[in-house]
Structures are given as C-alpha cells and as structure tokens.
Write a protein that holds these residues in place. Sequence first.
Motif, mmCIF file in Angstrom:
data_model
loop_
_atom_site.group_PDB
_atom_site.id
_atom_site.type_symbol
_atom_site.label_atom_id
_atom_site.label_comp_id
_atom_site.label_asym_id
_atom_site.label_seq_id
_atom_site.Cartn_x
_atom_site.Cartn_y
_atom_site.Cartn_z
ATOM 1 N N VAL A 167 0.824 -1.205 0.000
ATOM 2 C CA VAL A 167 0.000 0.000 0.000
ATOM 3 C C VAL A 167 0.857 1.254 0.000
ATOM 4 O O VAL A 167 0.588 2.225 -0.693
ATOM 5 N N CYS A 168 1.918 1.197 0.801
ATOM 6 C CA CYS A 168 2.695 2.400 1.042
ATOM 7 C C CYS A 168 4.174 2.136 0.781
ATOM 8 O O CYS A 168 4.748 1.199 1.326
ATOM 9 N N GLY A 169 4.756 2.952 -0.061
ATOM 10 C CA GLY A 169 6.186 2.824 -0.341
ATOM 11 C C GLY A 169 6.941 3.945 0.364
ATOM 12 O O GLY A 169 6.597 5.115 0.215
ATOM 13 N N VAL A 170 7.939 3.578 1.147
ATOM 14 C CA VAL A 170 8.785 4.585 1.790
ATOM 15 C C VAL A 170 9.937 4.842 0.825
ATOM 16 O O VAL A 170 10.808 3.992 0.658
ATOM 17 N N SER A 171 9.882 5.986 0.141
ATOM 18 C CA SER A 171 10.927 6.218 -0.855
ATOM 19 C C SER A 171 12.156 6.883 -0.247
ATOM 20 O O SER A 171 13.250 6.765 -0.784
ATOM 21 N N ARG A 172 11.985 7.593 0.872
ATOM 22 C CA ARG A 172 13.135 8.145 1.598
ATOM 23 C C ARG A 172 12.858 8.101 3.083
ATOM 24 O O ARG A 172 11.768 8.477 3.521
ATOM 25 N N ILE A 173 13.869 7.685 3.836
ATOM 26 C CA ILE A 173 13.796 7.827 5.282
ATOM 27 C C ILE A 173 15.181 8.265 5.721
ATOM 28 O O ILE A 173 16.195 7.690 5.301
ATOM 29 N N TRP A 174 15.215 9.313 6.492
ATOM 30 C CA TRP A 174 16.495 9.896 6.882
ATOM 31 C C TRP A 174 16.382 10.516 8.268
ATOM 32 O O TRP A 174 15.359 11.098 8.609
ATOM 33 N N VAL A 175 17.429 10.348 9.062
ATOM 34 C CA VAL A 175 17.485 10.966 10.390
ATOM 35 C C VAL A 175 18.816 11.706 10.512
ATOM 36 O O VAL A 175 19.866 11.185 10.083
ATOM 37 N N PHE A 176 18.768 12.904 11.038
ATOM 38 C CA PHE A 176 19.957 13.741 11.247
ATOM 39 C C PHE A 176 21.022 12.933 11.995
ATOM 40 O O PHE A 176 20.721 12.235 12.965
ATOM 41 N N GLY A 177 22.266 13.036 11.502
ATOM 42 C CA GLY A 177 23.365 12.227 12.029
ATOM 43 C C GLY A 177 23.446 12.165 13.543
ATOM 44 O O GLY A 177 23.629 11.088 14.121
ATOM 45 N N LEU A 178 23.311 13.302 14.206
ATOM 46 C CA LEU A 178 23.486 13.329 15.661
ATOM 47 C C LEU A 178 22.231 12.879 16.415
ATOM 48 O O LEU A 178 22.242 12.809 17.637
ATOM 49 N N ALA A 179 21.147 12.588 15.671
ATOM 50 C CA ALA A 179 19.903 12.187 16.343
ATOM 51 C C ALA A 179 19.557 10.719 16.074
ATOM 52 O O ALA A 179 18.450 10.277 16.359
ATOM 53 N N ARG A 180 20.518 9.978 15.540
ATOM 54 C CA ARG A 180 20.223 8.574 15.201
ATOM 55 C C ARG A 180 20.202 7.679 16.435
ATOM 56 O O ARG A 180 20.756 8.016 17.459
ATOM 57 N N ARG A 181 19.560 6.531 16.279
ATOM 58 C CA ARG A 181 19.433 5.504 17.321
ATOM 59 C C ARG A 181 18.705 6.015 18.558
ATOM 60 O O ARG A 181 19.004 5.620 19.677
ATOM 61 N N LYS A 182 17.736 6.890 18.329
ATOM 62 C CA LYS A 182 16.881 7.360 19.428
ATOM 63 C C LYS A 182 15.422 7.080 19.083
ATOM 64 O O LYS A 182 14.513 7.709 19.620
ATOM 65 N N GLY A 183 15.216 6.189 18.118
ATOM 66 C CA GLY A 183 13.845 5.825 17.772
ATOM 67 C C GLY A 183 13.109 6.836 16.906
ATOM 68 O O GLY A 183 11.887 6.759 16.785
ATOM 69 N N VAL A 184 13.824 7.776 16.301
ATOM 70 C CA VAL A 184 13.155 8.774 15.451
ATOM 71 C C VAL A 184 12.562 8.085 14.211
ATOM 72 O O VAL A 184 11.388 8.272 13.878
ATOM 73 N N ALA A 185 13.345 7.262 13.544
ATOM 74 C CA ALA A 185 12.866 6.566 12.342
ATOM 75 C C ALA A 185 11.708 5.629 12.708
ATOM 76 O O ALA A 185 10.678 5.597 12.022
ATOM 77 N N ARG A 186 11.880 4.898 13.792
ATOM 78 C CA ARG A 186 10.832 3.974 14.238
ATOM 79 C C ARG A 186 9.510 4.721 14.468
ATOM 80 O O ARG A 186 8.455 4.292 14.015
ATOM 81 N N ARG A 187 9.590 5.858 15.139
ATOM 82 C CA ARG A 187 8.366 6.606 15.424
ATOM 83 C C ARG A 187 7.753 7.185 14.148
ATOM 84 O O ARG A 187 6.531 7.260 14.014
ATOM 85 N N MET A 188 8.595 7.569 13.189
ATOM 86 C CA MET A 188 8.046 8.094 11.933
ATOM 87 C C MET A 188 7.295 6.984 11.192
ATOM 88 O O MET A 188 6.203 7.218 10.664
ATOM 89 N N PRO A 212 16.715 0.099 -0.439
ATOM 90 C CA PRO A 212 17.343 0.567 0.803
ATOM 91 C C PRO A 212 18.873 0.604 0.784
ATOM 92 O O PRO A 212 19.512 -0.199 0.126
ATOM 93 N N THR A 213 19.404 1.559 1.505
ATOM 94 C CA THR A 213 20.847 1.652 1.749
ATOM 95 C C THR A 213 21.183 0.617 2.836
ATOM 96 O O THR A 213 20.270 0.073 3.469
ATOM 97 N N PRO A 214 22.457 0.368 3.118
ATOM 98 C CA PRO A 214 22.794 -0.566 4.205
ATOM 99 C C PRO A 214 22.140 -0.161 5.542
ATOM 100 O O PRO A 214 21.540 -1.000 6.217
ATOM 101 N N ASP A 215 22.202 1.117 5.907
ATOM 102 C CA ASP A 215 21.532 1.609 7.128
ATOM 103 C C ASP A 215 20.034 1.347 7.068
ATOM 104 O O ASP A 215 19.419 0.911 8.034
#
Length: 226
Positions: A167-188, A212-215
């Motif tokens: 249904v839904c394609g995520v064509s870009r997902i990005w989190v600011f370098g210093l804000a990674r691994r705090k669940g920002v992507a998960r919450r989005m 997807p990229t490796p990350d």
Amino acid sequence: RCSRDQMIIDAGQKHFGAVVCKSCGMIYTAASPEDEAQHVQHHERFLEGLRYVGWKKERVVAEFWDGKIVLILPADPKYAVKKAEDVREIVDNELGFKQVALSCPAKTKTYLFVSNEKMIVGCLVAESIKQAFRVLAEPVAAQSPGQDPLQQQHRAWRCSTQPEPAVCGVSRIWVFGLARRKGVARRMVDVVRSTFMYGSYLSTEEIAFSDPTPDGKLFATKYCQT
Ligand code: ACO
Ligand code: ZN
C-alpha cells in the motif's frame, strides 16, 4: 547508492587526515584552512535548511517528549510544500540520489520530525504503491580473499521476481546524524502506518522500503521483526 561510502574510503586513502562531519556529512581535511572554511560554509547552509519555522495550520500527527511529527500533503500551502521539497533535496543529497523523481508527486506524503529546538531531525517520504518486490535474504557469500569487507557489505540485494501487494512505499527515510538511534525513524514509520490510509492501521507487510541503503536495510529488518 554506494558512491558516498566509497568516496569516504577513497578520501581517507588519498588525503591523510580526512574527516567526516557527523552532522552535515561533509568530508574535509581538518588540516587544510580552505577545506575548513568550505566546511563551515556547507555546515551552516545545511543546518539552515533544516531549521523549522513552522506555520499556523501545520498538521501535527504525533507529539513526543522530544519533538513532534508534522505531515505535509501536496495540496498544502506553497510555503509548506516548499519546505518539504527543500528538506527532500538535502536528504537526497546525503543519500547520493541524483534527481530521483517522485513517482507521483500528487500522492506523496512528507513526514517531518521536528525537535523541541525547532530543527528537522527526521524526514520520511511516503508514496502510494500497489505492489512491491521482497528483498530476499542474502546468500552467505563466500568471502573472496583480499576483498575489502566494507565493499562486501555493499553487495546488491536480491529481490524476488514475484510482486506482492503493498500500500505504502517509503521512498526516503532519513534521520539527522546526531539524532540517530533514538527511535526517530521507528516513530516516523509508526505514524505513517496509522495515518497513511484513513481509517486503517497498515501492517508491516503493506509497507515497502524502496531500494534501501545498508543503514536503511538494517533499520527495516529490525522494524519489521518487532
Ligand atoms: N545499524 C544497525 N541497526 C540499526 C541501525 C544501524 N545503522 N539503524 C537502526 N537500526 C535498528 C536498531 O535495532 C534500532 O534499535 P536500537 O537503537 O534500539 O538498537 C532500530 O533499528 C530502530 O532504529 P531508530 O533509532 O528508529 O533509527 P534511526 O532514527 O537511527 O534512523 C536511519 C535509521 C533512517 C536508517 C538512519 O540511520 C539514517 O538516516 N541513515 C542515513 C540515511 C539512510 O541510509 N536512510 C535509509 C535510506 S533507504 C530508504 O530511504 C528507503
Ligand atoms: Zn559539518
């Protein structure tokens, strides 16, 4: 998609002392005044582009202790759509996308994670799709002697040839370098699942991450398991 990582490796070999800025992503030689000056310029422009001023009728779709998620739709006022485009350009630049067009701009939904400090620290671009091809588990490739393990990580993913409904394609997902691994992507992604299609909560099967990229693959694999 591998060009940026490759560049880091090359830069590291050719110019001793090359560093990568964790916030703006620029590679520069700390010892070179010209490089440093160029970095400062790029760094400031980058952060300026991520500054969120906001507008009266912003569509807040989630609020958290450390920020909020704002949704921008194609029919929104020009300044809102312009902000979504500007952020997408910054993200595309960091992802190494060169003018990757949206498949259908009229159906694109942009989710921005805005920190309490009024900075855009996350961006997710979602599009309506009908089908997707599953990324298959990678075959355990025999490590060829002498091959750079970093390059091994970048093998092309194998995809199934059988399309599956999505249904839904995520064509870009990005989190600011210093804000990674705090669940920002998960919450989005959680918010996309509850707001993308009115009245229904999408399953992880109905969401596809494009190319997807490796990350991105590490995140998606983890997200879809839980
Ligand atoms: N390595 C290993 N596991 C990871 C990584 C990683 N780099 N990133 C996320 N995960 C897994 C972890 O299990 C993590 O949980 P944990 O921190 O409790 O262990 C879980 O996924 C959730 O991670 P989040 O904190 O929600 O992810 P984050 O906010 O850091 O964003 C993202 C992940 C978007 C991939 C970020 O690393 C990023 O912006 N990278 C650069 C841009 C990029 O490559 N984006 C993906 C492009 S592909 C596409 O757009 C379709
Ligand atoms: Zn910088």
